[in-house]
Motif scaffolding. Sequence first.
Motif, PDB file in Angstrom:
ATOM      1  N   THR A  82      10.017  29.348 109.465  1.00  0.00           N
ATOM      2  CA  THR A  82      10.414  28.139 110.179  1.00  0.00           C
ATOM      3  C   THR A  82      10.020  28.306 111.644  1.00  0.00           C
ATOM      4  OG1 THR A  82      12.249  26.606 110.591  1.00  0.00           O
ATOM      5  CG2 THR A  82      12.764  28.960 110.652  1.00  0.00           C
ATOM      6  N   SER A  83      10.441  27.394 112.505  1.00  0.00           N
ATOM      7  CA  SER A  83      10.069  27.500 113.915  1.00  0.00           C
ATOM      8  C   SER A  83      11.165  26.921 114.793  1.00  0.00           C
ATOM      9  CB  SER A  83       8.747  26.778 114.189  1.00  0.00           C
ATOM     10  OG  SER A  83       8.841  25.408 113.850  1.00  0.00           O
ATOM     11  N   SER A  84      11.226  27.411 116.026  1.00  0.00           N
ATOM     12  CA  SER A  84      12.205  26.918 116.991  1.00  0.00           C
ATOM     13  C   SER A  84      11.651  25.689 117.706  1.00  0.00           C
ATOM     14  CB  SER A  84      12.525  28.014 118.014  1.00  0.00           C
ATOM     15  OG  SER A  84      11.360  28.333 118.764  1.00  0.00           O
ATOM     16  N   LYS A  85      12.505  25.027 118.480  1.00  0.00           N
ATOM     17  CA  LYS A  85      12.073  23.823 119.190  1.00  0.00           C
ATOM     18  C   LYS A  85      10.959  24.109 120.189  1.00  0.00           C
ATOM     19  CE  LYS A  85      16.096  22.422 120.719  1.00  0.00           C
ATOM     20  NZ  LYS A  85      17.116  21.562 121.382  1.00  0.00           N
ATOM     21  N   ASP A  86      10.954  25.324 120.747  1.00  0.00           N
ATOM     22  CA  ASP A  86       9.918  25.646 121.738  1.00  0.00           C
ATOM     23  C   ASP A  86       8.701  26.325 121.113  1.00  0.00           C
ATOM     24  OD1 ASP A  86      11.049  28.055 121.126  1.00  0.00           O
ATOM     25  OD2 ASP A  86      11.503  28.645 123.180  1.00  0.00           O
ATOM     26  N   GLY A  87       8.617  26.303 119.776  1.00  0.00           N
ATOM     27  CA  GLY A  87       7.395  26.743 119.113  1.00  0.00           C
ATOM     28  C   GLY A  87       7.364  28.176 118.628  1.00  0.00           C
ATOM     29  N   LYS A  88       8.454  28.918 118.769  1.00  0.00           N
ATOM     30  CA  LYS A  88       8.466  30.281 118.241  1.00  0.00           C
ATOM     31  C   LYS A  88       8.381  30.233 116.713  1.00  0.00           C
ATOM     32  CE  LYS A  88      11.485  32.256 121.847  1.00  0.00           C
ATOM     33  NZ  LYS A  88      12.075  31.015 122.394  1.00  0.00           N
ATOM     34  N   VAL A  89       7.601  31.133 116.148  1.00  0.00           N
ATOM     35  CA  VAL A  89       7.508  31.236 114.690  1.00  0.00           C
ATOM     36  C   VAL A  89       8.579  32.215 114.221  1.00  0.00           C
ATOM     37  CG1 VAL A  89       6.036  31.785 112.720  1.00  0.00           C
ATOM     38  CG2 VAL A  89       5.037  30.805 114.806  1.00  0.00           C
ATOM     39  N   LEU A  90       9.415  31.768 113.291  1.00  0.00           N
ATOM     40  CA  LEU A  90      10.562  32.560 112.865  1.00  0.00           C
ATOM     41  C   LEU A  90      10.485  32.899 111.379  1.00  0.00           C
ATOM     42  CD1 LEU A  90      13.374  30.479 114.629  1.00  0.00           C
ATOM     43  CD2 LEU A  90      12.075  32.409 115.567  1.00  0.00           C
ATOM     44  N   LYS A  91      10.769  34.154 111.091  1.00  0.00           N
ATOM     45  CA  LYS A  91      10.952  34.595 109.712  1.00  0.00           C
ATOM     46  C   LYS A  91      12.452  34.648 109.481  1.00  0.00           C
ATOM     47  CE  LYS A  91       9.963  38.485 106.634  1.00  0.00           C
ATOM     48  NZ  LYS A  91       9.370  39.837 106.519  1.00  0.00           N
ATOM     49  N   SER A  92      12.948  33.809 108.579  1.00  0.00           N
ATOM     50  CA  SER A  92      14.388  33.592 108.494  1.00  0.00           C
ATOM     51  C   SER A  92      14.951  33.847 107.106  1.00  0.00           C
ATOM     52  CB  SER A  92      14.720  32.153 108.908  1.00  0.00           C
ATOM     53  OG  SER A  92      14.281  31.895 110.227  1.00  0.00           O
ATOM     54  N   SER A  93      16.255  34.127 107.091  1.00  0.00           N
ATOM     55  CA  SER A  93      17.014  34.245 105.845  1.00  0.00           C
ATOM     56  C   SER A  93      18.419  33.722 106.098  1.00  0.00           C
ATOM     57  CB  SER A  93      17.087  35.702 105.371  1.00  0.00           C
ATOM     58  OG  SER A  93      15.819  36.166 104.961  1.00  0.00           O
ATOM     59  N   SER A  94      18.961  33.004 105.116  1.00  0.00           N
ATOM     60  CA  SER A  94      20.308  32.436 105.240  1.00  0.00           C
ATOM     61  C   SER A  94      21.109  32.749 103.983  1.00  0.00           C
ATOM     62  CB  SER A  94      20.235  30.913 105.431  1.00  0.00           C
ATOM     63  OG  SER A  94      19.520  30.591 106.614  1.00  0.00           O
ATOM     64  N   LEU A  95      22.287  33.315 104.195  1.00  0.00           N
ATOM     65  CA  LEU A  95      23.173  33.681 103.089  1.00  0.00           C
ATOM     66  C   LEU A  95      24.485  32.921 103.253  1.00  0.00           C
ATOM     67  CD1 LEU A  95      23.475  35.649 100.640  1.00  0.00           C
ATOM     68  CD2 LEU A  95      24.547  37.256 102.237  1.00  0.00           C
ATOM     69  N   TYR A  96      24.942  32.275 102.170  1.00  0.00           N
ATOM     70  CA  TYR A  96      26.126  31.418 102.246  1.00  0.00           C
ATOM     71  C   TYR A  96      27.306  32.030 101.497  1.00  0.00           C
ATOM     72  CZ  TYR A  96      23.061  27.931 104.240  1.00  0.00           C
ATOM     73  OH  TYR A  96      22.188  27.275 105.072  1.00  0.00           O
ATOM     74  N   PHE A  97      28.502  31.710 102.006  1.00  0.00           N
ATOM     75  CA  PHE A  97      29.752  32.216 101.434  1.00  0.00           C
ATOM     76  C   PHE A  97      30.658  31.029 101.100  1.00  0.00           C
ATOM     77  CE2 PHE A  97      27.928  35.265 104.322  1.00  0.00           C
ATOM     78  CZ  PHE A  97      28.014  36.470 103.648  1.00  0.00           C
ATOM     79  N   TYR A  98      31.449  31.176 100.025  1.00  0.00           N
ATOM     80  CA  TYR A  98      32.237  30.058  99.500  1.00  0.00           C
ATOM     81  C   TYR A  98      33.698  30.473  99.315  1.00  0.00           C
ATOM     82  CZ  TYR A  98      27.526  28.415  98.432  1.00  0.00           C
ATOM     83  OH  TYR A  98      26.209  28.034  98.527  1.00  0.00           O
ATOM     84  N   ASP A  99      34.581  29.457  99.357  1.00  0.00           N
ATOM     85  CA  ASP A  99      35.985  29.750  99.068  1.00  0.00           C
ATOM     86  C   ASP A  99      36.218  29.681  97.561  1.00  0.00           C
ATOM     87  OD1 ASP A  99      36.144  27.070  98.370  1.00  0.00           O
ATOM     88  OD2 ASP A  99      37.200  26.464 100.201  1.00  0.00           O
ATOM     89  N   GLU A 100      37.445  29.867  97.148  1.00  0.00           N
ATOM     90  CA  GLU A 100      37.748  29.935  95.716  1.00  0.00           C
ATOM     91  C   GLU A 100      37.570  28.593  95.014  1.00  0.00           C
ATOM     92  OE1 GLU A 100      40.970  33.246  94.892  1.00  0.00           O
ATOM     93  OE2 GLU A 100      41.616  31.992  96.583  1.00  0.00           O
ATOM     94  N   GLN A 101      37.499  27.524  95.779  1.00  0.00           N
ATOM     95  CA  GLN A 101      37.253  26.201  95.193  1.00  0.00           C
ATOM     96  C   GLN A 101      35.761  25.872  95.126  1.00  0.00           C
ATOM     97  OE1 GLN A 101      39.886  26.612  97.628  1.00  0.00           O
ATOM     98  NE2 GLN A 101      41.061  26.936  95.733  1.00  0.00           N
TER      99      GLN A 101
END
Length: 214
Positions: A82-101
Motif C-alpha cells: 500500500t502507500s501513504s498520502k505522501d507517496g511512501k511505499v509500504l509493506k503492510s500486515s493487519s491482524l484483527y482481534f474479536y470479542d466472544e460475540q
Amino acid sequence: MIIIKHVDEFFEMMKPMIRLISSALGANCEVVLHDMRKPEHSIVGIENGHITGRKVGDSSTNLGLEVIRKPEEEGDLLNYLTSSKDGKVLKSSSLYFYDEQGKAISSVCINYNITDFMMAANVLNEFIRTAKKVDETFTGDINDVIEGLLEEAVEKVGKPVPFMQKEDKLKLLKYLDDKGVFTVKRSMERVAMFLDISKFTVYNYLEEIRVKSN
C-alpha cells in the motif's frame, strides 16, 4: 479468528508489544494498535507514526471499517502493498482481534516503509540487467573450449556422430567454423578424429561450406 476475553487487559498488554516490534524493526517500521470499538479515534497506540503521519486519537482506516461492518468475513491481511498520502511505499500486515460475540474490537497493523529498498532495487536491477545470456567457456586450455564446442555442435545437429550423413557433418562443420574453431592450430585434426573422417575430408567439406556461404 482470535478471540479476546479480557479486553482492557489485552490493550494494556499490547501497548508494550508494539514498542517491542518497532524497536526490533527500526525507524522505518510503523506499528499501530487500534481500538475498533471507537473507529473515529481508534488509534490507542502507535510507534513511528511519522511513516503515515498519524498519532494516538486518529481514526481507523477504510480496511478497519470494512471489518467492523462485516465481522463474519476474515479481515486479516498479511504482506500486502500500500502507500501513504505522501507517496511512501509500504509493506503492510493487519491482524484483527474479536470479542466472544464475534465483533471486531482491535487490530495490530505493521506498515514498513520500503521506499528506499525499492529505489535501491531499481538501481541494482539496472546494474545487473544484460541484453542476453551467452554461453562462454572459461578455461586455461583451448582444447577444453574446442571440446565444448564439439558437444554444442552435436546438439545442434541432433544426432550422434555415428549416425550422421554428409549433410549432418556439413552442418556440424559450419557451426564449428562460425564459432572460430578452425582458427586454432591443429583443430582440424581433432575435428577429423571426432567425426572419424580424414583431415583432407574435413578440409574439402569446409571449402564446400565456405563456397556456398559466399
